[in-house]
Write a protein that holds these residues in place. Structure first.
Motif, PDB file in Angstrom:
ATOM      1  N   THR A 149     -31.441  19.953 -11.591  1.00 21.61           N
ATOM      2  CA  THR A 149     -32.583  18.774 -11.378  1.00 21.61           C
ATOM      3  C   THR A 149     -31.857  17.400 -11.911  1.00 21.61           C
ATOM      4  O   THR A 149     -30.980  17.638 -12.629  1.00 21.61           O
ATOM      5  CB  THR A 149     -33.869  18.763 -11.788  1.00 21.61           C
ATOM      6  N   LEU A 150     -32.191  16.412 -11.449  1.00 20.51           N
ATOM      7  CA  LEU A 150     -31.555  15.006 -11.892  1.00 20.51           C
ATOM      8  C   LEU A 150     -32.366  14.846 -13.222  1.00 20.51           C
ATOM      9  O   LEU A 150     -33.577  14.507 -13.206  1.00 20.51           O
ATOM     10  CB  LEU A 150     -31.640  13.914 -10.993  1.00 20.51           C
ATOM     11  N   PHE A 151     -31.667  14.745 -14.111  1.00 20.30           N
ATOM     12  CA  PHE A 151     -32.352  14.585 -15.597  1.00 20.30           C
ATOM     13  C   PHE A 151     -32.851  13.128 -15.604  1.00 20.30           C
ATOM     14  O   PHE A 151     -33.840  12.716 -15.872  1.00 20.30           O
ATOM     15  CB  PHE A 151     -31.387  14.800 -16.824  1.00 20.30           C
ATOM     16  N   HIS A 152     -31.708  12.357 -15.648  1.00 24.87           N
ATOM     17  CA  HIS A 152     -32.212  10.977 -15.582  1.00 24.87           C
ATOM     18  C   HIS A 152     -30.748  10.122 -14.949  1.00 24.87           C
ATOM     19  O   HIS A 152     -29.804  10.822 -15.196  1.00 24.87           O
ATOM     20  CB  HIS A 152     -32.587  10.339 -16.874  1.00 24.87           C
ATOM     21  N   ILE A 192     -39.089  -0.344 -12.833  1.00 19.93           N
ATOM     22  CA  ILE A 192     -39.044   0.258 -14.385  1.00 19.93           C
ATOM     23  C   ILE A 192     -38.757   1.769 -14.016  1.00 19.93           C
ATOM     24  O   ILE A 192     -38.492   2.333 -12.841  1.00 19.93           O
ATOM     25  CB  ILE A 192     -40.558   0.353 -14.866  1.00 19.93           C
ATOM     26  N   GLY A 193     -38.610   2.524 -15.337  1.00 22.35           N
ATOM     27  CA  GLY A 193     -38.152   3.513 -15.305  1.00 22.35           C
ATOM     28  C   GLY A 193     -37.060   4.089 -14.519  1.00 22.35           C
ATOM     29  O   GLY A 193     -36.216   3.392 -14.835  1.00 22.35           O
ATOM     30  N   GLY A 194     -37.184   5.233 -14.096  1.00 25.10           N
ATOM     31  CA  GLY A 194     -35.970   5.669 -13.157  1.00 25.10           C
ATOM     32  C   GLY A 194     -35.460   4.697 -12.326  1.00 25.10           C
ATOM     33  O   GLY A 194     -34.345   4.853 -11.888  1.00 25.10           O
ATOM     34  N   TYR A 238     -26.952   7.314 -25.016  1.00 29.86           N
ATOM     35  CA  TYR A 238     -28.243   7.852 -24.588  1.00 29.86           C
ATOM     36  C   TYR A 238     -29.147   8.408 -25.934  1.00 29.86           C
ATOM     37  O   TYR A 238     -28.392   9.369 -26.468  1.00 29.86           O
ATOM     38  CB  TYR A 238     -28.492   9.160 -23.621  1.00 29.86           C
ATOM     39  N   SER A 289     -32.515  10.272 -27.248  1.00 30.20           N
ATOM     40  CA  SER A 289     -33.700  11.029 -26.747  1.00 30.20           C
ATOM     41  C   SER A 289     -34.955  10.049 -26.692  1.00 30.20           C
ATOM     42  O   SER A 289     -35.212   9.449 -27.658  1.00 30.20           O
ATOM     43  CB  SER A 289     -33.992  12.332 -27.518  1.00 30.20           C
ATOM     44  N   GLY A 290     -35.651   9.796 -25.487  1.00 33.92           N
ATOM     45  CA  GLY A 290     -36.722   9.164 -25.411  1.00 33.92           C
ATOM     46  C   GLY A 290     -36.428   7.809 -24.650  1.00 33.92           C
ATOM     47  O   GLY A 290     -37.454   7.375 -24.256  1.00 33.92           O
ATOM     48  N   ASN A 291     -35.312   7.588 -24.247  1.00 28.78           N
ATOM     49  CA  ASN A 291     -34.870   6.168 -23.813  1.00 28.78           C
ATOM     50  C   ASN A 291     -35.396   6.332 -22.041  1.00 28.78           C
ATOM     51  O   ASN A 291     -35.561   5.183 -21.788  1.00 28.78           O
ATOM     52  CB  ASN A 291     -33.516   6.014 -23.755  1.00 28.78           C
ATOM     53  N   GLY A 292     -35.606   7.555 -21.347  1.00 29.22           N
ATOM     54  CA  GLY A 292     -35.919   7.636 -20.075  1.00 29.22           C
ATOM     55  C   GLY A 292     -37.436   7.002 -20.178  1.00 29.22           C
ATOM     56  O   GLY A 292     -37.947   6.476 -19.454  1.00 29.22           O
ATOM     57  N   LEU A 293     -38.234   7.764 -21.054  1.00 29.21           N
ATOM     58  CA  LEU A 293     -39.813   7.517 -20.884  1.00 29.21           C
ATOM     59  C   LEU A 293     -39.872   6.098 -21.530  1.00 29.21           C
ATOM     60  O   LEU A 293     -40.864   5.745 -21.291  1.00 29.21           O
ATOM     61  CB  LEU A 293     -40.410   8.534 -21.747  1.00 29.21           C
ATOM     62  N   ALA A 322     -39.653   3.813 -18.780  1.00 25.37           N
ATOM     63  CA  ALA A 322     -40.965   3.936 -17.948  1.00 25.37           C
ATOM     64  C   ALA A 322     -42.195   3.367 -18.501  1.00 25.37           C
ATOM     65  O   ALA A 322     -42.721   2.566 -17.722  1.00 25.37           O
ATOM     66  CB  ALA A 322     -41.210   5.337 -17.441  1.00 25.37           C
TER      67      ALA A 322
HETATM   68  C1  LIG Z   1     -36.092  17.843 -17.300  1.00 28.33           C
HETATM   69  C2  LIG Z   1     -36.394  16.438 -18.043  1.00 28.33           C
HETATM   70  C3  LIG Z   1     -36.302  16.257 -19.127  1.00 28.33           C
HETATM   71  C4  LIG Z   1     -36.526  15.145 -19.601  1.00 28.33           C
HETATM   72  N1  LIG Z   1     -36.820  14.858 -21.085  1.00 28.33           N
HETATM   73  C5  LIG Z   1     -36.965  13.929 -21.413  1.00 28.33           C
HETATM   74  C6  LIG Z   1     -37.292  13.298 -22.718  1.00 28.33           C
HETATM   75  O1  LIG Z   1     -37.269  14.281 -23.688  1.00 28.33           O
HETATM   76  N2  LIG Z   1     -37.293  12.133 -23.210  1.00 28.33           N
HETATM   77  C7  LIG Z   1     -37.290  11.283 -22.565  1.00 28.33           C
HETATM   78  O2  LIG Z   1     -37.443   9.976 -22.762  1.00 28.33           O
HETATM   79  N3  LIG Z   1     -37.178  11.327 -21.018  1.00 28.33           N
HETATM   80  C8  LIG Z   1     -36.590  12.470 -20.529  1.00 28.33           C
HETATM   81  N4  LIG Z   1     -36.554  12.714 -19.183  1.00 28.33           N
HETATM   82  C9  LIG Z   1     -36.680  11.544 -18.319  1.00 28.33           C
HETATM   83  C10 LIG Z   1     -37.811  11.031 -17.821  1.00 28.33           C
HETATM   84  O3  LIG Z   1     -38.811  11.986 -17.720  1.00 28.33           O
HETATM   85  C11 LIG Z   1     -37.868  10.026 -16.684  1.00 28.33           C
HETATM   86  O4  LIG Z   1     -36.835   9.026 -17.223  1.00 28.33           O
HETATM   87  C12 LIG Z   1     -38.992   9.228 -16.628  1.00 28.33           C
HETATM   88  O5  LIG Z   1     -40.246  10.087 -16.230  1.00 28.33           O
HETATM   89  C13 LIG Z   1     -39.029   8.225 -15.346  1.00 28.33           C
HETATM   90  O6  LIG Z   1     -40.341   7.735 -15.263  1.00 28.33           O
HETATM   91  P1  LIG Z   1     -40.666   7.056 -13.854  1.00 28.33           P
HETATM   92  O7  LIG Z   1     -41.948   6.873 -13.907  1.00 28.33           O
HETATM   93  O8  LIG Z   1     -39.679   6.078 -13.392  1.00 28.33           O
HETATM   94  O9  LIG Z   1     -40.132   8.423 -12.438  1.00 28.33           O
HETATM   95  P2  LIG Z   1     -41.004   9.840 -12.567  1.00 28.33           P
HETATM   96  O10 LIG Z   1     -41.599  10.245 -13.549  1.00 28.33           O
HETATM   97  O11 LIG Z   1     -39.844  10.362 -11.611  1.00 28.33           O
HETATM   98  O12 LIG Z   1     -42.374   9.377 -11.523  1.00 28.33           O
HETATM   99  C14 LIG Z   1     -42.018   9.113 -10.046  1.00 28.33           C
HETATM  100  C15 LIG Z   1     -43.302   9.500  -9.491  1.00 28.33           C
HETATM  101  O13 LIG Z   1     -43.352   9.069  -8.138  1.00 28.33           O
HETATM  102  C16 LIG Z   1     -43.750  10.205  -7.244  1.00 28.33           C
HETATM  103  N5  LIG Z   1     -43.223   9.837  -5.990  1.00 28.33           N
HETATM  104  C17 LIG Z   1     -41.820   9.905  -5.572  1.00 28.33           C
HETATM  105  N6  LIG Z   1     -41.762   9.699  -4.300  1.00 28.33           N
HETATM  106  C18 LIG Z   1     -43.180   9.303  -3.960  1.00 28.33           C
HETATM  107  C19 LIG Z   1     -43.695   8.710  -2.589  1.00 28.33           C
HETATM  108  N7  LIG Z   1     -43.104   8.416  -1.396  1.00 28.33           N
HETATM  109  N8  LIG Z   1     -44.954   8.673  -2.389  1.00 28.33           N
HETATM  110  C20 LIG Z   1     -45.859   8.909  -3.633  1.00 28.33           C
HETATM  111  N9  LIG Z   1     -45.282   9.271  -4.845  1.00 28.33           N
HETATM  112  C21 LIG Z   1     -44.162   9.349  -4.714  1.00 28.33           C
HETATM  113  C22 LIG Z   1     -42.949  11.406  -7.887  1.00 28.33           C
HETATM  114  O14 LIG Z   1     -43.751  12.658  -7.493  1.00 28.33           O
HETATM  115  C23 LIG Z   1     -43.458  11.312  -9.192  1.00 28.33           C
HETATM  116  O15 LIG Z   1     -44.619  11.559  -9.634  1.00 28.33           O
HETATM  117  C24 LIG Z   1     -36.339  14.044 -18.581  1.00 28.33           C
HETATM  118  C25 LIG Z   1     -36.231  14.296 -17.176  1.00 28.33           C
HETATM  119  C26 LIG Z   1     -36.253  15.348 -16.954  1.00 28.33           C
HETATM  120  C27 LIG Z   1     -36.185  15.731 -15.414  1.00 28.33           C
END
Ligand SMILES: Cc1cc2nc3c(=O)[nH]c(=O)nc-3n(C[C@H](O)[C@H](O)[C@H](O)COP(=O)(O)OP(=O)(O)OC[C@H]3O[C@@H](n4cnc5c(N)ncnc54)[C@H](O)[C@@H]3O)c2cc1C
Length: 121
Positions: free
Chosen positions: A56-59, A86-88, A101, A103-107, A110
């Motif tokens: 999977t794409l981690f970040h 924001i976030g990803g 990087y 730990s925690g920078n991804g969240l 967001a």
């Molecule tokens: C395995 C893993 C472990 C991780 N561990 C950590 C950690 O320990 N600490 C940390 O800080 N970060 C961690 N991260 C990274 C972190 O999870 C992300 O950086 C963060 O969740 C990004 O938040 P976001 O809201 O931008 O995107 P996301 O959390 O990806 O949320 C996007 C949402 O949009 C929804 N979506 C997508 N397309 C559509 C659409 N067309 N219509 C409606 N909904 C849609 C998706 O289903 C999803 O629910 C980890 C990531 C992974 C994959």
């Protein structure tokens, strides 16, 4: 075990050998092929269940360049009205490479940028 191999699309013999190696390592309290030692009390036992683990794409460090409020910047300066990322979707806060990087920078990106963007928008 055969049913588990069928459902997970794994070679039955290889799956059986892997699990046998783990269980035997536990009984003898010796290391398995990976150097692991299993507590005999806690070793795997039937009924077995499985979950498929895949890539999977981690970040990503990439994304749209944004202001401190999450407003998207224009390539040549200035901000695009009413467009926030924001976030990803936003550029990573860890720098341009993987070495920065923490730990925690991804969240962090967001949650914090999400709040700032919500307040600003
Ligand atoms: C395995 C893993 C472990 C991780 N561990 C950590 C950690 O320990 N600490 C940390 O800080 N970060 C961690 N991260 C990274 C972190 O999870 C992300 O950086 C963060 O969740 C990004 O938040 P976001 O809201 O931008 O995107 P996301 O959390 O990806 O949320 C996007 C949402 O949009 C929804 N979506 C997508 N397309 C559509 C659409 N067309 N219509 C409606 N909904 C849609 C998706 O289903 C999803 O629910 C980890 C990531 C992974 C994959």
């Amino acid at each position: 075990m055969a049913e588990l191999a069928t459902k997970t699309h794994l070679p039955a013999l290889a799956l059986e050998e892997s699990l046998a190696g783990i269980a035997l390592a536990g009984i003898a309290n010796e290391e398995d092929d990976f150097g692991r030692v299993f507590d005999p009390e806690k070793r795997l036992k039937p009924p077995f269940a499985a979950t498929r683990v895949t890539g999977t794409l981690f970040h990503t460090q990439g994304g749209l360049d944004v202001s401190a409020d999450g407003q998207v910047k224009r390539k040549n300066g200035g901000l695009i009205p009413n467009l926030y990322a924001i976030g990803g979707a936003a550029v990573g806060v860890s720098g341009s490479g993987d070495a920065g990087y923490l730990s925690g920078n991804g969240l962090l990106s967001a949650v914090v940028l999400g709040r700032k963007a919500g307040q600003a928008g």
